[in-house]
Design an enzyme around this catalytic site. Structure first.
Site, PDB file in Angstrom:
ATOM      1  CE  LYS A  71     -29.830  -9.357-178.128  1.00 49.02           C
ATOM      2  NZ  LYS A  71     -29.312  -9.011-179.456  1.00 49.02           N
ATOM      3  CE1 TYR A 114     -14.149 -13.617-145.663  1.00 52.76           C
ATOM      4  CE2 TYR A 114     -15.627 -12.724-147.334  1.00 52.76           C
ATOM      5  CZ  TYR A 114     -15.340 -13.664-146.365  1.00 52.76           C
ATOM      6  OH  TYR A 114     -16.245 -14.643-146.100  1.00 52.76           O
TER       7      TYR A 114
HETATM    8  C1  PLP Z   1     -29.497  -7.754-179.940  1.00 51.55           C
HETATM    9  C2  PLP Z   1     -29.817  -7.537-181.333  1.00 51.55           C
HETATM   10  C3  PLP Z   1     -30.584  -6.435-181.744  1.00 51.55           C
HETATM   11  C4  PLP Z   1     -31.054  -5.352-180.798  1.00 51.55           C
HETATM   12  O1  PLP Z   1     -30.026  -4.466-180.498  1.00 51.55           O
HETATM   13  P1  PLP Z   1     -30.257  -3.227-179.469  1.00 51.55           P
HETATM   14  O2  PLP Z   1     -29.022  -2.449-179.575  1.00 51.55           O
HETATM   15  O3  PLP Z   1     -30.432  -3.835-178.124  1.00 51.55           O
HETATM   16  O4  PLP Z   1     -31.455  -2.530-179.936  1.00 51.55           O
HETATM   17  C5  PLP Z   1     -30.954  -6.361-183.071  1.00 51.55           C
HETATM   18  N1  PLP Z   1     -30.574  -7.305-183.968  1.00 51.55           N
HETATM   19  C6  PLP Z   1     -29.786  -8.354-183.622  1.00 51.55           C
HETATM   20  C7  PLP Z   1     -29.384  -9.347-184.661  1.00 51.55           C
HETATM   21  C8  PLP Z   1     -29.375  -8.509-182.301  1.00 51.55           C
HETATM   22  O5  PLP Z   1     -28.608  -9.541-181.945  1.00 51.55           O
END
Ligand code: PLP
Length: 836
Positions: free
Chosen positions: A504, A731
């Protein structure tokens, strides 16, 4: 990947201690293959179905046979049925069989064999010995860093009668491995480069690590090492010197050199010459000479020391040594993959140009699926004992075999043998200059392009004209480290536990497609994205692995079904709408869905008391099938949340139990994220969902120790000027400079994702090994740094975060976490991928 003339299959079966179950149509065993995707049509290829942490080769026999692989080495008799026509050899352990093949083949020849091991520098020493020796004789060296339990036997298999010298690199990660490599390599001369921290977690202490490495040298005639490494010196003497009772065996003659001890066989005093060179004042056997090394860093000086010792010991004159050392060139180990012009994918391989490495690079090129066309830009080979017509013929054969659509050939030798390339689409250029002059952008459109030239052809210019021009700030992503992190995570899991990897948010900023492709290659079970459009982009780029969508919007359900994306269903409304989208698409039934249960995170998900109603609905529909039921932990990372975690697990288990009253229980269960895998392994169930740890990041130092950061944000100094005291920088300067200040400008600003709050000294970057503060406010596209007194120049590389500038520190300065820093890196920052 070899020109071995091979063995009759029956003889080969004997060599590896296997049972020939079926002869098949293959006549000889010539080429050994361990990764079916890298096989592209070589005749007489034997596939070893290896079982590793990432993979079981037995699963790919059918596909490999369909691709034309002629014979298989398997450890599972039933697997033979997958390829009923092919030759088939049954062994107990396929990795061991591969090692036997390497060892038996090696044993048929008697070249001088040099084995190099140590924590650092072994690849460089191996490559430099190759550079030094190949001018006068046929030398084989293990390609790239083929130094593992698999790489070494594959390297040994490349030995041919004409090779007078072979240089092999041996690397180990756990006890017990070196003895196996020693059997294969059977070296005459050993080189022990040095000892460091790599793989320390698998060894109790440095002494054990050294002792394990020394097993490589038990049958050597001589061993070269630097005596200044005290611990190595002690262990080497304990193992091999004549005056020790408890030594390992007869052992090699010790040939120690030193920077400090003038009584050593070879004594070297380095002296910095100019910006590019180091003078090495050597005394060997009473003779004094000075070699001019075209490097200045300490590692290169040490690597050169080993080479000088080897050359001197093998009878080279001081003149020959000096001449060789002066001509050493840097070793570019990596294949670099980057975005090219007009949608091209560019593979830039600066490694030595020879046939073996060309084949490896072409294989890497062929793994690219984003574009349909393949172009190779090659130069004449620089160094080889073979006549050019043979080289050209073999190159042409390779290009045909790998189905390369077009060859751009640079150099007089390729041109002289242009007839060899008949039938291929080819263009010839006498020199790199001519190539650049005639270069037309439109000739490169949506193709995968390999750029590989000998050093003297200066192919950096070719790569740079083909690379998409953006500003000089890149996010470098090391796919080898990604693989190592994946291996480490897998080592924490049971054999059958599946991995779902989060790609993601553009794979946490690392570039979704390339990461997804790499993970698919390493066969993770599932990928997950946040939104449907991320999944669609992956499908359009050719990713076929199952993909779960965490936050599917109702408006995208139709598209999701078209692209076989599997939704997370978290409410009765989403279930109803998704089922409705499947209405009248019976061919898609039952469509895979994932049920999310809220157990304490209080974000998305069904409540645990809704299970009966949910169960009834799921049982009543044929349109969907529940492939998994999962929940998400709110505080897997810290002890203070452990009670909550236990409660979440309890609620989850009872929710599943309730559902089982209505639906079949053969769905997958998963709750753990990265930190959960590390801290709560007992709850791994059928699958785990990992993100951050795979990218090498964790807030937990104990976990972090085993991980390597995958991304580095790198930029380049555009300009340096000295600004007098009393002036401001940028700036609306908050403060005026208290002293004359050297100011460097780097082309990275808040539009690239570098937060403006890091200005005015709150943020740091690393230049020339020094940590320097920001100066003034960060601009949209630029940042100024205080580089006073560090000798900073235009064009210097600057690390914003990575190996030296810590992303944790940066996140802390910002009052945030590394997730946010990574995902904020703007898409305009070019991603460059490094391959092993
Ligand atoms: C992002 C996410 C994970 C992974 O989490 P990490 O801490 O990056 O390993 C697992 N499950 C869900 C539902 C997530 O949204």
């Amino acid at each position: 990947m070899t020109d071995a003339r091979g063995y009759a299959l029956r003889e080969f079966a004997e060599m590896i201690g296997g049972e020939l179950i079926r002869e098949g149509s293959i006549t000889r065993a010539e080429v050994l293959v361990t990764d079916s995707r890298n096989y592209s049509g070589r005749p007489n290829a034997v596939f070893f179905a290896l079982r590793g942490p990432r993979n079981d080769g037995h699963a790919y026999i059918e596909a490999a046979a369909a691709a034309g692989m002629g014979a298989f080495v398997v450890s599972d008799r039933d697997a033979a049925a997958q390829a009923p026509e092919a030759g088939m050899i049954l062994v107990r352990d396929t990795t061991e069989a591969l090692q036997k093949a390497g060892a038996a083949h090696r044993a048929r020849f008697s070249p001088e064999v040099i084995a190099v091991t140590g924590s650092n520098g072994k690849t460089v020493v191996k490559e430099w010995l190759y550079q030094l020796l190949q001018k006068s004789r046929h030398v084989l060296r293990s390609p790239r860093s083929y130094n593992s339990q698999i790489g070494v036997p594959l390297s040994a298999w490349l030995l041919q009668p004409e090779h007078r010298t072979a240089v092999f690199e041996a690397g180990i990660s756990k006890p017990g491995e070196m003895a196996k490599l020693e059997k294969i390599i059977a070296p005459n001369t050993g080189i022990f480069t040095n000892i460091g921290d790599a793989h320390s977690e698998n060894f109790k202490d440095t002494t054990l690590k050294i002792d394990e490495k020394l097993k490589l040298f038990t049958s050597c005639e001589k061993l070269i090492y630097c005596r200044d490494h005290g611990e190595i010196d002690r262990r080497v003497r304990a193992a091999f010197s004549d005056d020790n009772e408890a030594r390992m065996g007869k052992g090699p003659k010790l040939r120690a050199w030193s920077f400090r001890d003038s009584a050593a066989e070879l004594h070297i005093i380095p002296e910095r010459d100019d910006a590019q060179h180091t003078l090495l004042h050597c005394t060997y056997a009473g003779q004094k000479f000075t070699a001019k090394l075209p490097f200045t860093d300490a590692a290169s000086v040490e690597n050169a020391g080993h080479c000088i010792m080897y050359l001197s010991e093998s009878g080279h004159s001081p003149e020959a040594v000096c001449e060789g050392i002066a001509a050493l060139t840097p070793i570019a180990m990596r294949l670099e993959q980057l975005e090219g012009i007009n949608g091209c994918t560019l593979i830039n391989d600066a490694y030595n140009s020879d046939l073996t490495s060309l084949e490896i690079a072409l294989d890497q090129l062929k793994l690219q699926r984003k574009n349909k066309r393949f172009i190779a830009v090659l130069s004449d080979f620089a160094q080889s004992g073979e006549p050019t017509e043979v080289l050209c013929a073999k190159t042409a054969e390779l290009l045909r075999l790998k189905k390369i659509d077009r060859l751009e050939a640079v150099g007089p030798e390729l041109f002289a043998h242009r007839d060899t390339f008949r039938g291929l689409e080819t263009r010839f250029y006498p020199s790199t200059e001519d190539f650049l002059k005639q270069f037309r952008h439109e000739d490169y459109h949506r193709a995968n392009v390999l750029v590989k030239g000998a050093r003297s052809f200066g192919f950096e210019r070719v790569a740079s004209i083909l690379a998409e021009k953006t500003h000089e700030t890149i996010l470098e992503i090391d796919l080898e480290r990604l693989r190592d992190n994946l291996d480490y995570l897998r080592s924490l899991l049971d054999r059958d536990t599946k991995l779902m990897v989060m790609v993601k948010a553009f794979a946490y900023g690392s570039g979704a497609y390339e990461i997804a492709r790499t993970l698919e290659h390493y066969r993770v079970a599932y990928l997950a994205v946040a939104y449907a459009d991320e999944g669609i982009a992956l499908r359009e780029a050719g990713i076929t692995a199952p993909i779960m969508v965490l936050n599917p919007e109702i408006s995208t359900y139709d598209a999701m079904i078209r692209y076989r994306l599997e939704p997370q269903i978290f409410s009765f409304l989403t279930l109803e709408k998704f089922t409705a989208a499947l209405f009248a698409r019976e061919s898609e039934w039952p469509y895979p869905i994932h049920i999310k249960v809220n157990t304490g995170m209080n974000r998305l998900g069904f409540e645990t008391d809704e299970m009966a109603r949910l169960g009834k609905l799921l049982a009543a529909t044929d349109a969907v099938t529940t492939v998994s039921i999962f929940t998400h932990l709110a505080g897997s990372e810290a002890e203070r949340f452990d009670a909550l975690t236990e409660k979440q697990v309890e609620r989850y288990a009872s929710a599943c139990a309730k559902l089982n009253e209505y639906i079949s229980s053969d769905y997958m269960r998963h709750i753990l994220n990265s930190q959960g895998v590390f801290r709560h392994g007992k709850y791994q169930y059928d699958m785990v969902r990992v993100g951050l740890a795979l990218y090498g990041i964790s807030g937990n130092p104990a976990f972090r120790k085993h991980l390597q950061p995958v991304s580095r944000l790198i930029t380049t100094v555009s300009q340096v000027r000295t600004v007098p005291a009393g002036e401001g920088v940028g700036y609306s300067p908050k403060e005026l400079l208290p002293r004359d200040t050297e100011v460097a400008v780097v082309p990275v600003g808040y539009a690239d994702g570098l937060p403006r709050t890091l200005g005015n000294g709150k943020g740091h970057m690393v230049v020339r090994g020094k940590c320097v503060p920001t100066l003034g406010n960060i601009c949209m596209d630029m940042t100024m740094l205080d580089v006073t007194g560090i000798g900073c120049r235009e064009g210097d590389k600057v690390e914003v975060f990575g190996d030296h500038a810590d992303i944790y520190e940066m996140a802390e300065n910002l009052g945030t976490i590394p997730y946010e820093v990574l995902t904020n890196i703007s898409r305009r920052v070019k991603r460059v991928y490094l391959h092993a």
